[in-house]
Scaffold this motif. Structure first.
Motif, short mmCIF file in Angstrom:
data_model
loop_
_atom_site.label_atom_id
_atom_site.label_comp_id
_atom_site.label_asym_id
_atom_site.label_seq_id
_atom_site.Cartn_x
_atom_site.Cartn_y
_atom_site.Cartn_z
N PRO A 1 0.83 -1.20 0.00
CA PRO A 1 0.00 0.00 0.00
C PRO A 1 0.87 1.26 0.00
O PRO A 1 1.94 1.27 0.63
CB PRO A 1 -0.78 -0.11 1.32
CG PRO A 1 -0.72 -1.56 1.70
CD PRO A 1 0.58 -2.07 1.17
N SER A 2 0.43 2.30 -0.68
CA SER A 2 1.19 3.55 -0.71
C SER A 2 1.28 4.14 0.69
O SER A 2 0.38 3.98 1.50
CB SER A 2 0.52 4.56 -1.65
OG SER A 2 0.59 4.11 -2.97
N TYR B 1 -1.00 -2.46 -3.83
CA TYR B 1 -1.62 -1.94 -2.61
C TYR B 1 -1.92 -3.02 -1.58
O TYR B 1 -2.81 -2.87 -0.76
CB TYR B 1 -2.95 -1.22 -2.94
CG TYR B 1 -2.91 -0.34 -4.16
CD1 TYR B 1 -2.14 0.81 -4.15
CD2 TYR B 1 -3.62 -0.65 -5.31
CE1 TYR B 1 -2.07 1.63 -5.27
CE2 TYR B 1 -3.57 0.16 -6.43
CZ TYR B 1 -2.81 1.29 -6.41
OH TYR B 1 -2.75 2.09 -7.50
N TYR C 1 -5.09 3.04 3.41
CA TYR C 1 -3.76 2.42 3.34
C TYR C 1 -3.18 2.19 4.73
O TYR C 1 -2.52 1.19 4.98
CB TYR C 1 -2.81 3.28 2.50
CG TYR C 1 -3.10 3.23 1.03
CD1 TYR C 1 -3.60 2.07 0.42
CD2 TYR C 1 -2.86 4.33 0.22
CE1 TYR C 1 -3.83 2.03 -0.94
CE2 TYR C 1 -3.10 4.29 -1.15
CZ TYR C 1 -3.58 3.14 -1.72
OH TYR C 1 -3.82 3.10 -3.07
N ARG D 1 -2.09 -1.44 6.19
CA ARG D 1 -0.77 -1.67 6.78
C ARG D 1 -0.86 -2.16 8.22
O ARG D 1 0.02 -2.88 8.68
CB ARG D 1 0.08 -0.39 6.71
CG ARG D 1 0.71 -0.18 5.35
CD ARG D 1 1.46 1.13 5.26
NE ARG D 1 2.07 1.25 3.94
CZ ARG D 1 3.32 0.90 3.65
NH1 ARG D 1 4.12 0.43 4.60
NH2 ARG D 1 3.79 1.03 2.43
N ARG E 1 -8.86 0.56 -5.42
CA ARG E 1 -7.68 0.14 -4.64
C ARG E 1 -7.97 -1.16 -3.88
O ARG E 1 -7.12 -2.04 -3.80
CB ARG E 1 -7.25 1.21 -3.65
CG ARG E 1 -6.95 2.58 -4.23
CD ARG E 1 -6.04 2.57 -5.43
NE ARG E 1 -5.58 3.90 -5.78
CZ ARG E 1 -6.22 4.75 -6.60
NH1 ARG E 1 -7.37 4.39 -7.18
NH2 ARG E 1 -5.73 5.95 -6.84
#
Ligand code: TXA
Ligand code: MG
Length: 349
Positions: free
Chosen positions: A152-153, A237, A301, A305, A332
């Protein structure tokens, strides 16, 4: 790791920004905040600098980068033409989370940036620290999201550190990013405008400005099978544990969770504020309220995470309405899930 405080007037005077800009000028790579996600920046003129981005991220070399600029004048040096339609979009949305595809002027940028294409993706971010870094370096900055490829960004400097510590020259820490999802990528170089990646700026907002119908590339993909944005073909992602999108009632989703737990799996559940207390799983995370999709985008995101910090074996995720930024959220989530859905069968009444 350079911290810059928010709410100051002029980041260009900041020694941290000046130092990071000097690294960029020296062809080193530096992470920096934008209003969408953190970017990993390099001098876009230099093969040596841009090659380090691909190495640090583990990014396939056929996936081109976005070039970040701070002034309109920088654009004219990099592109072979700016259509009337694109000028309207720039006036309406720059600086901001809209990336536009241009025919590129050849022999100017590093060819690694555009991965062999004759077009180039450019955006002017609105984050004051990003603008200050670009201005102070005096260079166009090529920057993908500052995550390891496939993850993920990053929406905080800490995320960047988790992925890239030891692989990059430094991180400019400007706190958490705003939008939380990457920019909308729009291609106006063809016969009609196409959204290559949905983002914070919606199709409807764009259509109002170009006064034309805009296609979305994921629909085109079904028709042609040829990805227009090279990045579209990669899984993206993703948290470490496999993710499944679940479309059904809470009670039915709970029965899926129960079944997997009975089999000995640790199960994570990505829920909304409205439903989180209704699930019993090994880890239930609240990504935000269904009535505030901007907040869900901002949190998505970070939440994905967080599952990586736990020991869950699989994750189920609720789905969100495909309106406004919900289109980008579902884009996403679908990629994170590798398009794996579990759908409740309709019961006969
Ligand atoms: O919000 C953002 O856009 C963030 C911040 C850092 O600016 N950047 C970002 O970059 O998300 P990246 O590299 O993660 O995604 C760039 C996307 C990829 O899907 C890539 O394939 C596409 O833009 N792209 C880049 N150049 C292109 C081109 N010439 N034609 C079509 N697609 C292009
Ligand atoms: Mg990316």
């Amino acid at each position: 790791h350079w911290s810059v405080e928010n709410n100051v007037d002029n980041f260009e005077d900041y020694p941290q920004v000046a130092e990071a800009a000097q690294y960029i000028r020296d062809n080193q790579i530096v992470a920096f905040p934008t209003e969408t996600v953190y970017g990993l920046g390099a001098n876009a003129y230099s093969d040596e600098a841009v090659a380090q981005i691909f190495a640090a991220k583990g990014r396939p070399s056929d996936n081109p980068l976005i070039v970040h600029i701070a002034e309109y004048q920088q654009l004219e040096k990099l592109v072979a033409g700016i259509s009337k339609q694109v000028k309207l979009l720039i006036t309406a949305f720059w600086p901001g989370p809209l990336t536009l595809i241009f025919p590129k002027k050849s022999g100017v940028l590093s060819d690694l940036v555009t991965a062999g294409l004759d077009t180039v993706a450019i955006r002017m971010p609105s984050h004051p620290v990003a603008l200050a870094l670009i201005r102070t370096s005096g260079l166009p900055i090529a920057a993908p999201s500052a995550n390891r490829s496939g993850k993920p960004s990053p929406t905080t400097a800490k995320h960047v550190e988790q992925d890239l510590d030891g692989r990059i020259a430094g991180i400019l820490d400007g706190g958490a990013t705003g939008v939380g999802l990457e920019s909308t990528v729009l291609d106006c170089t063809g016969p009609f405008p196409v959204i290559l990646r949905p983002g914070g700026i919606t199709k409807e907002e764009l259509e109002r400005v170009v006064k034309d119908k805009i296609e979305v590339a994921s629909h085109l993909l079904e028709k042609t099978d040829v990805p227009r944005a090279p990045g579209m073909k990669y899984k993206h992602y993703s948290p470490s544990a496999p993710l499944y999108l679940v479309d059904g009632e809470v009670g039915w989703i709970q029965s899926l969770i129960d079944e997997k737990r009975k089999q000995g799996f640790k199960v994570g559940m990505l829920a909304s504020t409205e439903t989180q207390s209704k699930y019993k799983a090994d880890l239930v995370l609240d990504v935000g309220s269904r009535n505030n999709l901007d907040h869900v985008a901002h949190q998505l995101y970070h939440t994905l995470r967080e599952f990586d910090q736990s020991n869950v074996d699989l994750i189920y995720s609720e789905i969100f309405p495909q309106s406004d930024v919900g289109v980008a959220i579902m884009n996403r989530l679908e990629k994170a899930a590798g398009h794996h859905w579990v759908i409740q069968e309709k019961q006969d009444s």
